[in-house]
Scaffold this active site. Structure first.
Site, PDB file in Angstrom:
ATOM      1  N   SER A   1      17.725  75.490  -3.464  1.00  0.00           N
ATOM      2  CA  SER A   1      18.707  75.218  -4.510  1.00  0.00           C
ATOM      3  C   SER A   1      19.280  76.511  -5.063  1.00  0.00           C
ATOM      4  CB  SER A   1      18.051  74.439  -5.644  1.00  0.00           C
ATOM      5  OG  SER A   1      18.986  74.272  -6.678  1.00  0.00           O
TER       6      SER A   1
ATOM      7  N   LYS B   1      14.168  68.036  -3.815  1.00  0.00           N
ATOM      8  CA  LYS B   1      15.483  68.700  -3.842  1.00  0.00           C
ATOM      9  C   LYS B   1      16.575  67.660  -4.101  1.00  0.00           C
ATOM     10  CE  LYS B   1      18.772  71.772  -3.310  1.00  0.00           C
ATOM     11  NZ  LYS B   1      19.973  71.172  -2.837  1.00  0.00           N
TER      12      LYS B   1
ATOM     13  N   HIS C   1      16.351  66.728  -7.669  1.00  0.00           N
ATOM     14  CA  HIS C   1      16.912  67.849  -8.433  1.00  0.00           C
ATOM     15  C   HIS C   1      18.436  67.707  -8.488  1.00  0.00           C
ATOM     16  CE1 HIS C   1      19.123  71.648  -8.228  1.00  0.00           C
ATOM     17  NE2 HIS C   1      18.216  72.172  -9.017  1.00  0.00           N
ATOM     18  N   ASN C   2      19.041  67.438  -7.337  1.00  0.00           N
ATOM     19  CA  ASN C   2      20.497  67.286  -7.313  1.00  0.00           C
ATOM     20  C   ASN C   2      20.934  66.068  -8.121  1.00  0.00           C
ATOM     21  OD1 ASN C   2      20.244  69.377  -5.506  1.00  0.00           O
ATOM     22  ND2 ASN C   2      21.784  68.598  -4.095  1.00  0.00           N
TER      23      ASN C   2
ATOM     24  N   GLU D   1      20.947  67.042 -11.567  1.00  0.00           N
ATOM     25  CA  GLU D   1      22.129  67.905 -11.748  1.00  0.00           C
ATOM     26  C   GLU D   1      23.391  67.035 -11.962  1.00  0.00           C
ATOM     27  OE1 GLU D   1      22.359  70.831  -8.538  1.00  0.00           O
ATOM     28  OE2 GLU D   1      24.516  70.466  -8.434  1.00  0.00           O
TER      29      GLU D   1
HETATM   30  P1  NBP Z   1      27.652  73.693   6.302  1.00  0.00           P
HETATM   31  O1  NBP Z   1      26.920  72.526   5.742  1.00  0.00           O
HETATM   32  O2  NBP Z   1      29.102  73.789   6.058  1.00  0.00           O
HETATM   33  O3  NBP Z   1      27.383  73.747   7.898  1.00  0.00           O
HETATM   34  C1  NBP Z   1      27.998  74.711   8.711  1.00  0.00           C
HETATM   35  C2  NBP Z   1      27.004  75.288   9.688  1.00  0.00           C
HETATM   36  O4  NBP Z   1      26.468  74.252  10.535  1.00  0.00           O
HETATM   37  C3  NBP Z   1      27.665  76.285  10.616  1.00  0.00           C
HETATM   38  O5  NBP Z   1      26.754  77.326  10.867  1.00  0.00           O
HETATM   39  C4  NBP Z   1      27.922  75.453  11.854  1.00  0.00           C
HETATM   40  O6  NBP Z   1      28.064  76.199  13.029  1.00  0.00           O
HETATM   41  C5  NBP Z   1      26.665  74.660  11.904  1.00  0.00           C
HETATM   42  N1  NBP Z   1      26.696  73.507  12.816  1.00  0.00           N
HETATM   43  C6  NBP Z   1      27.376  72.345  12.752  1.00  0.00           C
HETATM   44 BR1  NBP Z   1      28.573  71.907  11.430  1.00  0.00          BR
HETATM   45  N2  NBP Z   1      27.147  71.518  13.766  1.00  0.00           N
HETATM   46  C7  NBP Z   1      26.281  72.187  14.550  1.00  0.00           C
HETATM   47  C8  NBP Z   1      25.650  71.863  15.772  1.00  0.00           C
HETATM   48  N3  NBP Z   1      25.851  70.684  16.367  1.00  0.00           N
HETATM   49  N4  NBP Z   1      24.836  72.782  16.312  1.00  0.00           N
HETATM   50  C9  NBP Z   1      24.625  73.966  15.734  1.00  0.00           C
HETATM   51  N5  NBP Z   1      25.182  74.330  14.554  1.00  0.00           N
HETATM   52  C10 NBP Z   1      25.996  73.442  13.966  1.00  0.00           C
HETATM   53  O7  NBP Z   1      26.961  75.061   5.828  1.00  0.00           O
HETATM   54  P2  NBP Z   1      26.434  75.494   4.370  1.00  0.00           P
HETATM   55  O8  NBP Z   1      27.388  75.138   3.282  1.00  0.00           O
HETATM   56  O9  NBP Z   1      26.008  76.901   4.519  1.00  0.00           O
HETATM   57  O10 NBP Z   1      25.153  74.571   4.136  1.00  0.00           O
HETATM   58  C11 NBP Z   1      24.044  74.575   5.017  1.00  0.00           C
HETATM   59  C12 NBP Z   1      23.052  73.537   4.516  1.00  0.00           C
HETATM   60  O11 NBP Z   1      22.619  73.909   3.199  1.00  0.00           O
HETATM   61  C13 NBP Z   1      23.622  72.130   4.376  1.00  0.00           C
HETATM   62  O12 NBP Z   1      22.626  71.182   4.651  1.00  0.00           O
HETATM   63  C14 NBP Z   1      23.997  72.041   2.922  1.00  0.00           C
HETATM   64  O13 NBP Z   1      24.017  70.714   2.444  1.00  0.00           O
HETATM   65  C15 NBP Z   1      22.863  72.841   2.296  1.00  0.00           C
HETATM   66  N6  NBP Z   1      23.177  73.414   0.991  1.00  0.00           N
HETATM   67  C16 NBP Z   1      24.389  73.933   0.736  1.00  0.00           C
HETATM   68  C17 NBP Z   1      24.639  74.480  -0.508  1.00  0.00           C
HETATM   69  C18 NBP Z   1      25.979  75.106  -0.809  1.00  0.00           C
HETATM   70  O14 NBP Z   1      26.169  75.541  -1.958  1.00  0.00           O
HETATM   71  N7  NBP Z   1      26.891  75.195   0.147  1.00  0.00           N
HETATM   72  C19 NBP Z   1      23.643  74.512  -1.486  1.00  0.00           C
HETATM   73  C20 NBP Z   1      22.395  74.016  -1.179  1.00  0.00           C
HETATM   74  C21 NBP Z   1      22.168  73.451   0.065  1.00  0.00           C
HETATM   75  P3  NBP Z   1      29.534  76.715  13.466  1.00  0.00           P
HETATM   76  O15 NBP Z   1      29.768  77.956  12.676  1.00  0.00           O
HETATM   77  O16 NBP Z   1      29.367  76.988  14.918  1.00  0.00           O
HETATM   78  O17 NBP Z   1      30.494  75.623  13.174  1.00  0.00           O
END
Ligand code: NBP
Length: 474
Positions: free
Chosen positions: A128, A182, A185-186, A189
């Site tokens: 988080s 988690k 938590h959300n 939130e």
């Molecule tokens: P995203 O949720 O936007 O996912 C993008 C990533 O997933 C890229 O690295 C992409 O690779 C990869 N990906 C996908 Br889409 N399909 C794939 C596949 N079939 N094989 C391999 N890689 C694949 O990224 P994020 O916002 O960094 O979030 C990551 C996780 O963390 C999610 O579960 C999200 O819910 C969680 N989270 C996010 C936040 C936030 O603030 N953003 C906070 C807390 C938790 P590519 O580059 O090749 O497309």
């Protein structure tokens, strides 16, 4: 010597987590499906620590010390399964996969079981704090077997936020426990943000204050019991002026709230567990209603509201008190839900630990979490936070203001679903006897569903369509 840990998935979260790991001196291997993200990370931040970039999963896995420790930070759902399927043939018994995304806890339970059968460890890990937390210290909630947590404990506790010398990371319990808390938590939130939005709406619609004025009020509130990341952020957002129009930015942002699903999952799970988490659920519904902009626009021209009125004296302070009391209820509900889930799935989750690791790094970090931590220290088996002396008194002191605010909202036609639902829950919870006796009577009338009595053991049915005589249904 290889890398101590690897991160695959280098979008905003994975990239920042990898940088956080490297900045703390742990050699880290990095990989992403599309090579461009890996390149970007190394070009831009490669000098922050010991990174080993890999273009293929084979090279990535080969660069890791054993047992291999791999953080998967890709989009939740199918992509996590896809990455696991690609990794598994490359791994050996005892290797550890850490899913750091927002996976559904039932997916985590399934994955943990399937991987355990192949001798692989799986840690479903809530992270988080958004992108800022991932970089500078998130709150980390790993769930999975003890054997899997021990080899990663040092790295996770080191990169986590630290509060009073205590890391905001702790082993939550087996299989889906980490992702469950988690999710909850959300959900909390969601409730927190909805309550803040209702306070803002009341101060705008009922008290006629401007966004910057309300921002100042939130800044003052942040000096007291409400002190938290979200209250402070609210002050900042409300005080921001739009460069294009010169108006408060919040006044030109479209009023449709989006959602990614963790609040909905929390409400769904609560319904299945039979735990009344009314504040969180109302927050999810409020976002759904906000998204019906076209219908609301039509309705606004057709549906009449009350005929005017104004906020009473002392309204700003009353809204603050109502916000605090509602927040206590929202947290009491969320913590009760986590306890119920822990019982249901045999997780043995310690609510005091959750309050401790949520004090820093995460979106709901707040002074308030210290009070929750203390409540569980006083009474580890506390069934509901409202039964703790501190929270009982906090709500009792706020309740006159809380009722005045909900009353005013109803009179003026300002919707306060989370304030109102929290107050209704409080009034329902503090009643020794409620009207469910009638519901049982009605159920017995039309469905012979039976009822129990207050004065005798046993299960009874009344012969409503015959002579209305009561019979034992045992
Ligand atoms: P995203 O949720 O936007 O996912 C993008 C990533 O997933 C890229 O690295 C992409 O690779 C990869 N990906 C996908 Br889409 N399909 C794939 C596949 N079939 N094989 C391999 N890689 C694949 O990224 P994020 O916002 O960094 O979030 C990551 C996780 O963390 C999610 O579960 C999200 O819910 C969680 N989270 C996010 C936040 C936030 O603030 N953003 C906070 C807390 C938790 P590519 O580059 O090749 O497309």
């Amino acid at each position: 010597m290889g890398s101590q840990i690897g991160v695959t998935g280098l979008a905003v979260m994975g990239q920042n987590l990898a940088r956080n790991i490297a900045r703390h001196g742990f050699p880290v291997a990095v990989h992403n499906r599309s090579e461009s993200r890996t390149k970007h990370l190394i070009e831009r931040y490669g000098d922050e620590g010991d990174f080993t970039p890999a273009t293929s999963l084979e090279d990535f896995v080969a660069s890791l010390d054993r047992p291999r420790r791999i953080v998967i930070m890709v989009k939740a759902g199918g992509p996590v399964d896809a990455v696991i399927d690609e990794l598994v043939p490359l791994l050996d018994k005892g290797d550890i996969l850490i899913d750091g995304g927002n996976s559904h806890f039932e997916d985590t339970r399934r994955r943990e079981k399937a991987l355990a059968e192949r001798g692989l460890h799986f840690l479903g890990t809530g992270v988080s704090g958004g992108e800022e937390g991932a970089l500078n210290g998130p709150s980390i909630m790993p769930g999975g077997p003890d054997d899997a947590y021990a080899p990663v404990a040092e790295i996770l506790t080191t990169i986590a936020a630290q509060v009073d010398g205590t890391p905001c990371a702790a082993h939550i319990g087996p299989d889906g426990a980490g992702h469950y808390v988690k999710m909850a938590h959300n959900g909390i939130e969601y409730a927190d943000m909805q309550l803040i939005a209702e306070a803002y709406d009341l101060l705008t619609s009922a008290a006629g204050l401007s966004a910057p004025e309300i921002g100042q009020i939130f800044r003052q509130w942040n000096e007291g019991d409400l002190e938290s990341f979200l209250i402070e952020t609210t002050a900042t957002v409300l005080g921001h002026t739009d460069a294009a129009t010169g108006r408060p930015l919040v006044d030109v942002i479209l009023d449709e709230a989006e959602q990614k699903g963790t609040g909905r999952w929390t409400a769904q799970s609560a319904l299945e567990l039979g735990v009344p988490v009314t504040a969180i659920t109302e927050a999810v519904y409020a976002r759904a209603l906000s998204a019906r902009k076209d219908q609301r626009t039509r309705a606004s021209a057709i549906l009449p509201g009350p005929s005017g009125g104004s906020a009473p004296d002392g309204f700003v302070d009353a809204v603050r008190d109502a916000l605090y009391a509602s927040k206590v209820v929202a947290y009491a509900q969320g913590f009760e839900q986590m306890r119920a889930a822990s019982d249901e799935y045999d997780w043995n989750v310690d609510p005091g630990t959750l309050a401790t690791i949520w004090r820093g790094g995460c979106i709901i970090r707040a002074r308030f979490l210290d009070r929750i931590k203390e409540a569980y220290e006083r009474s580890p088996e506390l069934p509901n936070l409202l039964l703790d002396d501190y929270f009982r008194d906090a709500v009792a002191n706020a309740q006159d203001a809380w009722r005045k605010v909900v009353h005013t909202a109803v009179d003026l036609g300002v919707p306060t679903p989370a304030f109102s639902a929290s107050l209704a829950y409080y009034d329902g919870f503090r009643r020794e006897r409620g009207p469910a006796s009638l519901i049982q009577g009605l159920r017995d009338f039309f469905g012979a569903h039976t009822y129990r009595r207050v004065d005798r053991e046993g299960v009874f049915h009344t012969l409503w369509s015959e002579d209305r005589r009561e019979v034992s249904a045992d």
